[in-house]
Design an enzyme around this catalytic site. Structure first.
Site, PDB file in Angstrom:
ATOM      1  N   GLU A   1       0.835  -1.201   0.000  1.00  0.00           N
ATOM      2  CA  GLU A   1       0.000   0.000   0.000  1.00  0.00           C
ATOM      3  C   GLU A   1       0.867   1.247   0.000  1.00  0.00           C
ATOM      4  O   GLU A   1       1.935   1.269   0.601  1.00  0.00           O
ATOM      5  CB  GLU A   1      -0.882   0.017   1.250  1.00  0.00           C
ATOM      6  CG  GLU A   1      -1.870  -1.121   1.275  1.00  0.00           C
ATOM      7  CD  GLU A   1      -2.604  -1.247   2.586  1.00  0.00           C
ATOM      8  OE1 GLU A   1      -3.387  -2.195   2.727  1.00  0.00           O
ATOM      9  OE2 GLU A   1      -2.388  -0.412   3.485  1.00  0.00           O
TER      10      GLU A   1
ATOM     11  N   CYS B   1       3.386   8.460   1.458  1.00  0.00           N
ATOM     12  CA  CYS B   1       3.820   7.509   2.481  1.00  0.00           C
ATOM     13  C   CYS B   1       4.092   6.174   1.785  1.00  0.00           C
ATOM     14  O   CYS B   1       3.178   5.571   1.221  1.00  0.00           O
ATOM     15  CB  CYS B   1       2.718   7.356   3.532  1.00  0.00           C
ATOM     16  SG  CYS B   1       3.096   6.084   4.742  1.00  0.00           S
TER      17      CYS B   1
ATOM     18  N   CYS C   1       5.453  -7.432   7.187  1.00  0.00           N
ATOM     19  CA  CYS C   1       6.416  -6.992   8.198  1.00  0.00           C
ATOM     20  C   CYS C   1       6.601  -8.104   9.222  1.00  0.00           C
ATOM     21  O   CYS C   1       5.636  -8.779   9.598  1.00  0.00           O
ATOM     22  CB  CYS C   1       5.937  -5.717   8.886  1.00  0.00           C
ATOM     23  SG  CYS C   1       7.142  -5.066  10.063  1.00  0.00           S
TER      24      CYS C   1
ATOM     25  N   CYS D   1       3.856  -5.980  15.655  1.00  0.00           N
ATOM     26  CA  CYS D   1       3.197  -5.030  16.568  1.00  0.00           C
ATOM     27  C   CYS D   1       1.693  -5.337  16.583  1.00  0.00           C
ATOM     28  O   CYS D   1       1.086  -5.493  15.510  1.00  0.00           O
ATOM     29  CB  CYS D   1       3.421  -3.594  16.101  1.00  0.00           C
ATOM     30  SG  CYS D   1       5.166  -3.170  15.899  1.00  0.00           S
TER      31      CYS D   1
ATOM     32  N   CYS E   1      -1.029  -3.370  14.372  1.00  0.00           N
ATOM     33  CA  CYS E   1      -0.724  -3.080  12.975  1.00  0.00           C
ATOM     34  C   CYS E   1      -1.172  -4.206  12.044  1.00  0.00           C
ATOM     35  O   CYS E   1      -0.796  -5.362  12.221  1.00  0.00           O
ATOM     36  CB  CYS E   1       0.774  -2.856  12.845  1.00  0.00           C
ATOM     37  SG  CYS E   1       1.296  -2.624  11.154  1.00  0.00           S
TER      38      CYS E   1
ATOM     39  N   GLY F   1       6.121  -2.457   6.650  1.00  0.00           N
ATOM     40  CA  GLY F   1       7.530  -2.849   6.770  1.00  0.00           C
ATOM     41  C   GLY F   1       8.316  -2.018   7.759  1.00  0.00           C
ATOM     42  O   GLY F   1       7.915  -0.918   8.135  1.00  0.00           O
ATOM     43  N   GLU F   2       9.415  -2.594   8.207  1.00  0.00           N
ATOM     44  CA  GLU F   2      10.361  -1.888   9.071  1.00  0.00           C
ATOM     45  C   GLU F   2      11.528  -1.449   8.166  1.00  0.00           C
ATOM     46  O   GLU F   2      12.344  -2.284   7.750  1.00  0.00           O
ATOM     47  CB  GLU F   2      10.838  -2.835  10.190  1.00  0.00           C
ATOM     48  CG  GLU F   2      12.060  -2.377  10.957  1.00  0.00           C
ATOM     49  CD  GLU F   2      11.998  -0.933  11.444  1.00  0.00           C
ATOM     50  OE1 GLU F   2      11.089  -0.585  12.203  1.00  0.00           O
ATOM     51  OE2 GLU F   2      12.896  -0.147  11.056  1.00  0.00           O
TER      52      GLU F   2
ATOM     53  N   SER G   1      10.252   6.158   9.742  1.00  0.00           N
ATOM     54  CA  SER G   1       9.742   5.686  11.019  1.00  0.00           C
ATOM     55  C   SER G   1      10.280   4.285  11.306  1.00  0.00           C
ATOM     56  O   SER G   1      10.216   3.404  10.452  1.00  0.00           O
ATOM     57  CB  SER G   1       8.209   5.652  10.939  1.00  0.00           C
ATOM     58  OG  SER G   1       7.704   5.017  12.075  1.00  0.00           O
TER      59      SER G   1
ATOM     60  N   SER H   1       8.824   4.676  16.699  1.00  0.00           N
ATOM     61  CA  SER H   1       7.561   4.104  17.173  1.00  0.00           C
ATOM     62  C   SER H   1       7.775   3.698  18.624  1.00  0.00           C
ATOM     63  O   SER H   1       8.279   2.617  18.907  1.00  0.00           O
ATOM     64  CB  SER H   1       7.200   2.872  16.334  1.00  0.00           C
ATOM     65  OG  SER H   1       6.955   3.246  15.014  1.00  0.00           O
ATOM     66  N   LEU H   2       7.415   4.571  19.524  1.00  0.00           N
ATOM     67  CA  LEU H   2       7.666   4.358  20.950  1.00  0.00           C
ATOM     68  C   LEU H   2       6.514   3.532  21.557  1.00  0.00           C
ATOM     69  O   LEU H   2       6.727   2.444  22.059  1.00  0.00           O
ATOM     70  CB  LEU H   2       7.780   5.733  21.629  1.00  0.00           C
ATOM     71  CG  LEU H   2       8.111   5.780  23.102  1.00  0.00           C
ATOM     72  CD1 LEU H   2       9.455   5.133  23.399  1.00  0.00           C
ATOM     73  CD2 LEU H   2       8.117   7.230  23.603  1.00  0.00           C
ATOM     74  N   HIS H   3       5.346   4.088  21.503  1.00  0.00           N
ATOM     75  CA  HIS H   3       4.080   3.406  21.823  1.00  0.00           C
ATOM     76  C   HIS H   3       3.925   2.881  23.256  1.00  0.00           C
ATOM     77  O   HIS H   3       2.923   2.213  23.556  1.00  0.00           O
ATOM     78  CB  HIS H   3       3.806   2.252  20.848  1.00  0.00           C
ATOM     79  CG  HIS H   3       3.806   2.684  19.407  1.00  0.00           C
ATOM     80  ND1 HIS H   3       3.214   3.845  18.977  1.00  0.00           N
ATOM     81  CD2 HIS H   3       4.360   2.118  18.300  1.00  0.00           C
ATOM     82  CE1 HIS H   3       3.390   3.967  17.673  1.00  0.00           C
ATOM     83  NE2 HIS H   3       4.089   2.951  17.236  1.00  0.00           N
TER      84      HIS H   3
ATOM     85  N   ASN I   1      -6.381   2.704  15.361  1.00  0.00           N
ATOM     86  CA  ASN I   1      -7.398   2.524  14.335  1.00  0.00           C
ATOM     87  C   ASN I   1      -7.885   1.067  14.394  1.00  0.00           C
ATOM     88  O   ASN I   1      -7.492   0.258  13.575  1.00  0.00           O
ATOM     89  CB  ASN I   1      -6.739   2.833  12.978  1.00  0.00           C
ATOM     90  CG  ASN I   1      -7.754   3.229  11.933  1.00  0.00           C
ATOM     91  OD1 ASN I   1      -8.940   3.322  12.214  1.00  0.00           O
ATOM     92  ND2 ASN I   1      -7.277   3.459  10.726  1.00  0.00           N
TER      93      ASN I   1
ATOM     94  N   CYS J   1      -1.781   1.215   8.009  1.00  0.00           N
ATOM     95  CA  CYS J   1      -1.119   0.369   7.022  1.00  0.00           C
ATOM     96  C   CYS J   1      -1.583  -1.080   7.099  1.00  0.00           C
ATOM     97  O   CYS J   1      -1.819  -1.636   8.148  1.00  0.00           O
ATOM     98  CB  CYS J   1       0.394   0.502   7.105  1.00  0.00           C
ATOM     99  SG  CYS J   1       1.156  -0.135   8.570  1.00  0.00           S
TER     100      CYS J   1
END
Ligand code: SF4
Length: 366
Positions: A90, A103, A110, A114, A117, A157-158, A189, A212-214, A289, A332
Protein backbone atom coordinates in the site's frame (compact mmCIF):
# COMPACT_ATOMS: atom_id res chain seq x y z
CA UNK A 1 18.59 -3.25 -16.88
CA UNK A 2 15.95 -1.74 -14.60
CA UNK A 3 16.14 2.02 -15.16
CA UNK A 4 13.90 3.02 -12.28
CA UNK A 5 15.96 4.21 -9.32
CA UNK A 6 19.23 4.45 -11.28
CA UNK A 7 20.85 7.86 -10.96
CA UNK A 8 22.26 10.03 -13.73
CA UNK A 9 25.82 8.75 -13.32
CA UNK A 10 24.71 5.12 -13.45
CA UNK A 11 22.60 5.63 -16.57
CA UNK A 12 25.37 7.65 -18.25
CA UNK A 13 27.93 4.88 -17.63
CA UNK A 14 25.49 2.25 -18.88
CA UNK A 15 24.73 4.16 -22.08
CA UNK A 16 28.36 5.05 -22.78
CA UNK A 17 29.31 1.40 -22.27
CA UNK A 18 26.83 0.58 -25.04
CA UNK A 19 28.11 3.33 -27.36
CA UNK A 20 25.36 5.89 -26.82
CA UNK A 21 26.20 9.54 -26.08
CA UNK A 22 26.29 10.51 -22.41
CA UNK A 23 23.78 13.37 -22.80
CA UNK A 24 21.02 10.89 -23.67
CA UNK A 25 20.93 9.82 -20.00
CA UNK A 26 19.56 13.21 -18.91
CA UNK A 27 16.92 13.10 -21.66
CA UNK A 28 15.89 9.63 -20.57
CA UNK A 29 15.55 10.72 -16.94
CA UNK A 30 13.54 13.79 -17.95
CA UNK A 31 11.10 11.56 -19.79
CA UNK A 32 10.64 9.33 -16.75
CA UNK A 33 10.69 11.74 -13.81
CA UNK A 34 9.63 15.10 -15.27
CA UNK A 35 7.20 14.06 -17.99
CA UNK A 36 6.10 10.68 -16.65
CA UNK A 37 6.55 8.95 -20.01
CA UNK A 38 7.41 5.30 -19.49
CA UNK A 39 6.99 3.84 -22.96
CA UNK A 40 10.26 3.99 -24.92
CA UNK A 41 8.26 4.36 -28.17
CA UNK A 42 6.94 7.71 -26.91
CA UNK A 43 10.40 9.14 -26.16
CA UNK A 44 10.55 10.90 -29.50
CA UNK A 45 13.65 12.98 -28.77
CA UNK A 46 15.66 9.77 -28.71
CA UNK A 47 16.72 8.30 -32.06
CA UNK A 48 14.72 5.30 -33.25
CA UNK A 49 17.74 3.00 -33.04
CA UNK A 50 18.19 3.89 -29.39
CA UNK A 51 14.49 3.47 -28.61
CA UNK A 52 14.56 0.00 -30.15
CA UNK A 53 17.70 -0.86 -28.21
CA UNK A 54 16.17 0.37 -24.96
CA UNK A 55 13.08 -1.78 -25.56
CA UNK A 56 15.30 -4.83 -25.84
CA UNK A 57 17.70 -4.14 -22.99
CA UNK A 58 15.96 -1.96 -20.42
CA UNK A 59 12.74 -1.77 -18.45
CA UNK A 60 10.87 0.74 -16.32
CA UNK A 61 8.89 -1.34 -13.85
CA UNK A 62 5.94 0.79 -12.81
CA UNK A 63 3.77 -1.07 -10.28
CA UNK A 64 0.16 -1.89 -11.25
CA UNK A 65 -2.71 -0.31 -9.35
CA UNK A 66 -4.89 -3.10 -7.91
CA UNK A 67 -7.35 -0.86 -6.15
CA UNK A 68 -7.57 2.69 -4.92
CA UNK A 69 -9.56 4.57 -2.34
CA UNK A 70 -9.99 8.29 -1.86
CA UNK A 71 -11.21 9.83 1.40
CA UNK A 72 -14.47 11.82 1.11
CA UNK A 73 -12.60 15.11 1.55
CA UNK A 74 -10.27 14.15 -1.34
CA UNK A 75 -7.19 14.87 0.76
CA UNK A 76 -6.02 11.28 1.22
CA UNK A 77 -5.72 8.64 -1.47
CA UNK A 78 -4.55 5.11 -0.88
CA UNK A 79 -3.34 2.75 -3.60
CA UNK A 80 -2.90 -1.00 -3.37
CA UNK A 81 -0.05 -1.74 -5.79
CA UNK A 82 1.12 -4.99 -7.35
CA UNK A 83 4.69 -5.72 -8.39
CA UNK A 84 5.91 -8.09 -11.12
CA UNK A 85 5.95 -11.10 -8.74
CA UNK A 86 2.33 -10.41 -7.68
CA UNK A 87 3.29 -9.18 -4.23
CA UNK A 88 1.27 -6.17 -3.12
CA UNK A 89 1.89 -3.11 -0.96
CA UNK A 90 0.00 0.00 0.00
CA UNK A 91 1.03 3.56 -0.72
CA UNK A 92 -0.75 6.65 0.54
CA UNK A 93 -0.90 10.20 -0.76
CA UNK A 94 -1.73 12.91 1.74
CA UNK A 95 -2.47 16.39 0.44
CA UNK A 96 -1.08 18.64 3.15
CA UNK A 97 -1.23 22.42 3.33
CA UNK A 98 2.47 22.50 2.36
CA UNK A 99 2.20 20.10 -0.60
CA UNK A 100 1.85 16.45 -1.61
CA UNK A 101 3.25 13.91 0.80
CA UNK A 102 3.65 10.24 -0.15
CA UNK A 103 3.82 7.51 2.48
CA UNK A 104 5.72 4.53 1.06
CA UNK A 105 6.08 0.91 2.12
CA UNK A 106 9.56 -0.56 2.49
CA UNK A 107 8.70 -4.27 2.74
CA UNK A 108 5.93 -6.60 1.67
CA UNK A 109 4.38 -7.38 5.04
CA UNK A 110 6.42 -6.99 8.20
CA UNK A 111 8.13 -9.34 10.64
CA UNK A 112 7.81 -7.07 13.64
CA UNK A 113 4.44 -8.25 14.93
CA UNK A 114 3.20 -5.03 16.57
CA UNK A 115 -0.25 -5.93 17.85
CA UNK A 116 -1.90 -2.75 16.59
CA UNK A 117 -0.72 -3.08 12.98
CA UNK A 118 -2.45 -4.85 10.08
CA UNK A 119 0.72 -4.96 7.93
CA UNK A 120 2.24 -7.66 10.07
CA UNK A 121 -0.78 -9.99 9.92
CA UNK A 122 0.87 -12.46 7.52
CA UNK A 123 4.46 -11.78 8.61
CA UNK A 124 7.26 -10.64 6.29
CA UNK A 125 7.16 -11.77 2.66
CA UNK A 126 10.16 -9.92 1.29
CA UNK A 127 12.08 -6.64 1.18
CA UNK A 128 11.20 -4.15 -1.52
CA UNK A 129 13.89 -3.35 -4.07
CA UNK A 130 15.07 0.24 -4.41
CA UNK A 131 13.16 0.68 -7.67
CA UNK A 132 9.97 -0.62 -6.04
CA UNK A 133 10.17 2.05 -3.33
CA UNK A 134 10.88 4.74 -5.95
CA UNK A 135 8.04 3.35 -8.12
CA UNK A 136 5.48 4.12 -5.41
CA UNK A 137 6.40 7.81 -5.49
CA UNK A 138 6.66 7.91 -9.26
CA UNK A 139 3.19 6.47 -9.66
CA UNK A 140 1.62 9.21 -7.54
CA UNK A 141 3.65 11.84 -9.41
CA UNK A 142 2.34 10.44 -12.70
CA UNK A 143 -1.27 10.30 -11.47
CA UNK A 144 -1.25 13.83 -10.09
CA UNK A 145 1.09 15.45 -12.60
CA UNK A 146 2.10 17.54 -9.61
CA UNK A 147 5.25 17.88 -7.60
CA UNK A 148 5.74 15.51 -4.67
CA UNK A 149 6.85 17.63 -1.76
CA UNK A 150 7.72 15.14 0.94
CA UNK A 151 8.22 11.44 1.64
CA UNK A 152 7.28 9.48 4.71
CA UNK A 153 8.60 5.93 5.09
CA UNK A 154 5.80 4.76 7.34
CA UNK A 155 3.89 2.23 5.24
CA UNK A 156 4.22 -1.53 5.53
CA UNK A 157 7.53 -2.85 6.77
CA UNK A 158 10.36 -1.89 9.07
CA UNK A 159 12.60 0.29 6.84
CA UNK A 160 15.71 -0.25 8.93
CA UNK A 161 15.35 -3.99 8.32
CA UNK A 162 15.57 -3.23 4.60
CA UNK A 163 18.31 -0.71 5.25
CA UNK A 164 20.33 -0.69 2.02
CA UNK A 165 17.41 -0.46 -0.40
CA UNK A 166 15.53 2.11 1.65
CA UNK A 167 18.51 4.44 2.02
CA UNK A 168 19.38 4.04 -1.65
CA UNK A 169 15.78 4.96 -2.58
CA UNK A 170 15.85 8.06 -0.35
CA UNK A 171 19.19 9.16 -1.81
CA UNK A 172 17.73 8.70 -5.28
CA UNK A 173 14.53 10.65 -4.51
CA UNK A 174 16.78 13.48 -3.33
CA UNK A 175 18.63 13.70 -6.68
CA UNK A 176 17.97 16.76 -8.80
CA UNK A 177 17.23 14.65 -11.90
CA UNK A 178 14.58 12.58 -10.10
CA UNK A 179 12.26 14.22 -7.54
CA UNK A 180 14.66 16.70 -5.97
CA UNK A 181 13.13 16.20 -2.53
CA UNK A 182 15.20 17.68 0.29
CA UNK A 183 16.29 15.30 3.05
CA UNK A 184 14.58 17.59 5.53
CA UNK A 185 11.32 16.72 3.83
CA UNK A 186 11.79 13.00 4.38
CA UNK A 187 10.75 11.10 7.50
CA UNK A 188 11.63 7.52 8.32
CA UNK A 189 9.74 5.69 11.02
CA UNK A 190 11.34 2.79 12.86
CA UNK A 191 10.28 0.54 15.69
CA UNK A 192 13.83 0.90 16.99
CA UNK A 193 16.51 -1.33 15.42
CA UNK A 194 19.30 0.10 17.55
CA UNK A 195 22.38 -0.81 15.43
CA UNK A 196 20.79 0.62 12.31
CA UNK A 197 19.78 3.87 13.99
CA UNK A 198 23.51 4.37 14.71
CA UNK A 199 24.28 3.51 11.07
CA UNK A 200 21.68 5.99 9.85
CA UNK A 201 23.18 8.70 12.05
CA UNK A 202 26.42 8.35 10.06
CA UNK A 203 24.83 8.28 6.58
CA UNK A 204 25.10 12.03 6.14
CA UNK A 205 21.44 12.34 5.11
CA UNK A 206 19.61 14.56 7.62
CA UNK A 207 16.16 12.99 7.37
CA UNK A 208 13.68 13.18 10.24
CA UNK A 209 13.61 10.12 12.45
CA UNK A 210 10.32 8.99 13.95
CA UNK A 211 10.56 6.37 16.66
CA UNK A 212 7.56 4.10 17.17
CA UNK A 213 7.67 4.36 20.95
CA UNK A 214 4.08 3.41 21.82
CA UNK A 215 4.78 2.65 25.48
CA UNK A 216 6.17 4.54 28.48
CA UNK A 217 8.18 1.55 29.78
CA UNK A 218 9.71 -1.77 28.70
CA UNK A 219 6.96 -3.92 30.20
CA UNK A 220 4.12 -2.38 28.21
CA UNK A 221 6.30 -2.10 25.10
CA UNK A 222 7.09 -5.83 25.17
CA UNK A 223 3.38 -6.61 25.42
CA UNK A 224 2.47 -4.70 22.27
CA UNK A 225 5.73 -4.75 20.27
CA UNK A 226 7.83 -7.94 20.16
CA UNK A 227 10.88 -5.80 19.25
CA UNK A 228 10.70 -4.61 22.88
CA UNK A 229 12.03 -8.05 23.82
CA UNK A 230 15.16 -7.43 21.72
CA UNK A 231 16.07 -3.91 22.75
CA UNK A 232 15.65 -2.11 26.06
CA UNK A 233 13.96 1.25 25.78
CA UNK A 234 16.98 2.97 27.35
CA UNK A 235 19.24 1.65 24.56
CA UNK A 236 16.76 2.67 21.87
CA UNK A 237 16.53 6.19 23.31
CA UNK A 238 20.33 6.45 23.51
CA UNK A 239 20.57 5.58 19.82
CA UNK A 240 17.87 8.11 18.93
CA UNK A 241 19.67 10.77 20.99
CA UNK A 242 22.87 10.08 19.09
CA UNK A 243 20.90 10.43 15.86
CA UNK A 244 19.66 13.84 17.00
CA UNK A 245 23.15 14.96 18.05
CA UNK A 246 24.71 13.95 14.74
CA UNK A 247 22.00 15.28 12.42
CA UNK A 248 20.49 18.13 14.43
CA UNK A 249 17.08 16.91 13.29
CA UNK A 250 14.15 17.07 15.67
CA UNK A 251 13.01 13.57 16.63
CA UNK A 252 9.37 12.49 16.68
CA UNK A 253 8.09 9.88 19.12
CA UNK A 254 5.04 8.12 17.71
CA UNK A 255 2.67 6.91 20.40
CA UNK A 256 -0.44 4.92 19.49
CA UNK A 257 -3.10 5.41 22.14
CA UNK A 258 -4.86 2.15 23.02
CA UNK A 259 -7.61 2.19 25.58
CA UNK A 260 -6.76 0.08 28.63
CA UNK A 261 -3.20 -0.62 27.44
CA UNK A 262 -1.01 2.50 27.33
CA UNK A 263 -3.26 5.51 27.74
CA UNK A 264 -3.92 5.89 31.47
CA UNK A 265 -3.23 9.04 33.48
CA UNK A 266 -0.31 7.30 35.25
CA UNK A 267 1.15 6.27 31.87
CA UNK A 268 0.85 9.85 30.60
CA UNK A 269 2.98 10.97 33.56
CA UNK A 270 5.44 8.14 32.90
CA UNK A 271 5.73 9.16 29.25
CA UNK A 272 6.26 12.81 30.22
CA UNK A 273 9.05 11.77 32.59
CA UNK A 274 10.61 9.52 29.95
CA UNK A 275 10.96 12.15 27.23
CA UNK A 276 11.04 15.44 29.12
CA UNK A 277 14.83 15.73 28.98
CA UNK A 278 15.12 14.60 25.39
CA UNK A 279 16.43 17.55 23.41
CA UNK A 280 14.12 18.92 20.73
CA UNK A 281 11.49 16.20 20.32
CA UNK A 282 7.82 15.99 19.52
CA UNK A 283 5.37 13.36 20.77
CA UNK A 284 2.77 12.45 18.19
CA UNK A 285 -0.27 10.76 19.74
CA UNK A 286 -2.21 8.51 17.39
CA UNK A 287 -5.57 7.11 18.54
CA UNK A 288 -5.47 3.45 17.45
CA UNK A 289 -7.40 2.52 14.34
CA UNK A 290 -9.15 -0.63 15.55
CA UNK A 291 -11.30 -2.71 13.23
CA UNK A 292 -12.46 -6.26 12.66
CA UNK A 293 -8.83 -7.44 12.38
CA UNK A 294 -7.39 -5.37 15.20
CA UNK A 295 -9.48 -5.66 18.33
CA UNK A 296 -8.19 -2.58 20.05
CA UNK A 297 -9.98 0.62 20.89
CA UNK A 298 -8.98 4.24 21.04
CA UNK A 299 -9.55 6.21 24.25
CA UNK A 300 -12.35 8.77 24.26
CA UNK A 301 -11.59 12.25 22.90
CA UNK A 302 -11.71 13.55 26.47
CA UNK A 303 -9.15 11.01 27.70
CA UNK A 304 -6.95 11.63 24.67
CA UNK A 305 -6.97 15.35 25.45
CA UNK A 306 -6.20 14.67 29.13
CA UNK A 307 -3.28 12.39 28.16
CA UNK A 308 -1.94 15.05 25.83
CA UNK A 309 -2.18 17.80 28.45
CA UNK A 310 -0.35 15.74 31.06
CA UNK A 311 2.55 14.96 28.70
CA UNK A 312 2.65 18.62 27.67
CA UNK A 313 2.84 19.65 31.33
CA UNK A 314 6.37 18.17 31.35
CA UNK A 315 7.42 20.82 28.85
CA UNK A 316 7.19 18.38 25.93
CA UNK A 317 5.77 19.33 22.52
CA UNK A 318 2.75 17.05 21.89
CA UNK A 319 0.35 16.73 18.97
CA UNK A 320 -2.58 14.43 18.25
CA UNK A 321 -2.44 13.08 14.71
CA UNK A 322 -5.23 14.19 12.45
CA UNK A 323 -7.09 11.03 11.47
CA UNK A 324 -6.89 11.65 7.73
CA UNK A 325 -7.31 8.12 6.58
CA UNK A 326 -9.97 6.51 8.74
CA UNK A 327 -12.52 6.55 5.94
CA UNK A 328 -10.22 4.64 3.57
CA UNK A 329 -8.53 2.22 5.97
CA UNK A 330 -5.35 4.29 5.85
CA UNK A 331 -3.73 2.48 8.74
CA UNK A 332 -1.12 0.37 7.02
CA UNK A 333 -2.10 -3.07 5.83
CA UNK A 334 -5.85 -2.69 6.12
CA UNK A 335 -6.65 -2.05 2.47
CA UNK A 336 -4.53 -5.04 1.45
CA UNK A 337 -6.36 -7.33 3.87
CA UNK A 338 -9.72 -6.00 2.79
CA UNK A 339 -8.86 -6.57 -0.88
CA UNK A 340 -7.52 -10.06 -0.23
CA UNK A 341 -10.76 -10.98 1.54
CA UNK A 342 -12.87 -9.73 -1.33
CA UNK A 343 -10.93 -11.48 -4.12
CA UNK A 344 -9.62 -14.98 -4.86
CA UNK A 345 -6.08 -13.71 -5.27
CA UNK A 346 -3.79 -16.74 -5.56
CA UNK A 347 -0.86 -14.40 -5.05
CA UNK A 348 -2.12 -13.46 -1.63
CA UNK A 349 -2.58 -17.10 -0.68
CA UNK A 350 1.00 -17.83 -1.69
CA UNK A 351 2.29 -14.79 0.16
CA UNK A 352 0.52 -15.71 3.34
CA UNK A 353 2.15 -19.12 3.35
CA UNK A 354 5.64 -17.70 2.95
CA UNK A 355 5.46 -14.96 5.59
CA UNK A 356 7.73 -15.02 8.62
CA UNK A 357 7.18 -13.21 11.86
CA UNK A 358 9.59 -11.74 14.33
CA UNK A 359 7.77 -13.62 17.08
CA UNK A 360 8.48 -16.93 15.26
CA UNK A 361 12.12 -15.98 14.66
CA UNK A 362 12.48 -15.01 18.30
CA UNK A 363 10.95 -18.30 19.44
CA UNK A 364 13.45 -20.20 17.24
CA UNK A 365 16.38 -18.30 18.73
CA UNK A 366 15.34 -19.00 22.31
S1 SF4 B 1 3.97 -0.83 13.07
FE1 SF4 B 1 5.65 -0.83 11.59
S2 SF4 B 1 7.19 -2.16 12.54
FE2 SF4 B 1 5.27 -2.58 13.63
S3 SF4 B 1 4.37 -4.32 12.51
FE3 SF4 B 1 3.53 -2.45 11.56
S4 SF4 B 1 4.86 -2.01 9.83
FE4 SF4 B 1 5.95 -3.44 11.17
Amino acid sequence: MELLGKNLGEIQSFLVEHKFPKFRAKQLMDYIYKRYIFDFDDMMQLPETMRNWLKEHCKISIPTIVTEKTAPDGQTKKLLLRFADNNQVETVLMKQHYGNSVCVSSQVGCAMGCIFCASTTGGLYRNLETHEIVGQVLLFGALLKERIHSIVVMGAGEPLQNYKNTIQALRFLHEKESFDIGYRRMTLSTCGIVENIYLLADEGIPITLALSLHAPNDTVRREIMPIGGYYELADVLDAVKTYYEKTDRRVTFEYILIDGVNSSIAQAHELGELVKDFPNCNVNLIPVNGNEHIHLFKPSKRNTEAFKNIVASYGVSVTVRKEMGDAIQAACGQLKIQHAKSSDSNATDTEEKSGTRLAEEMAKKQ
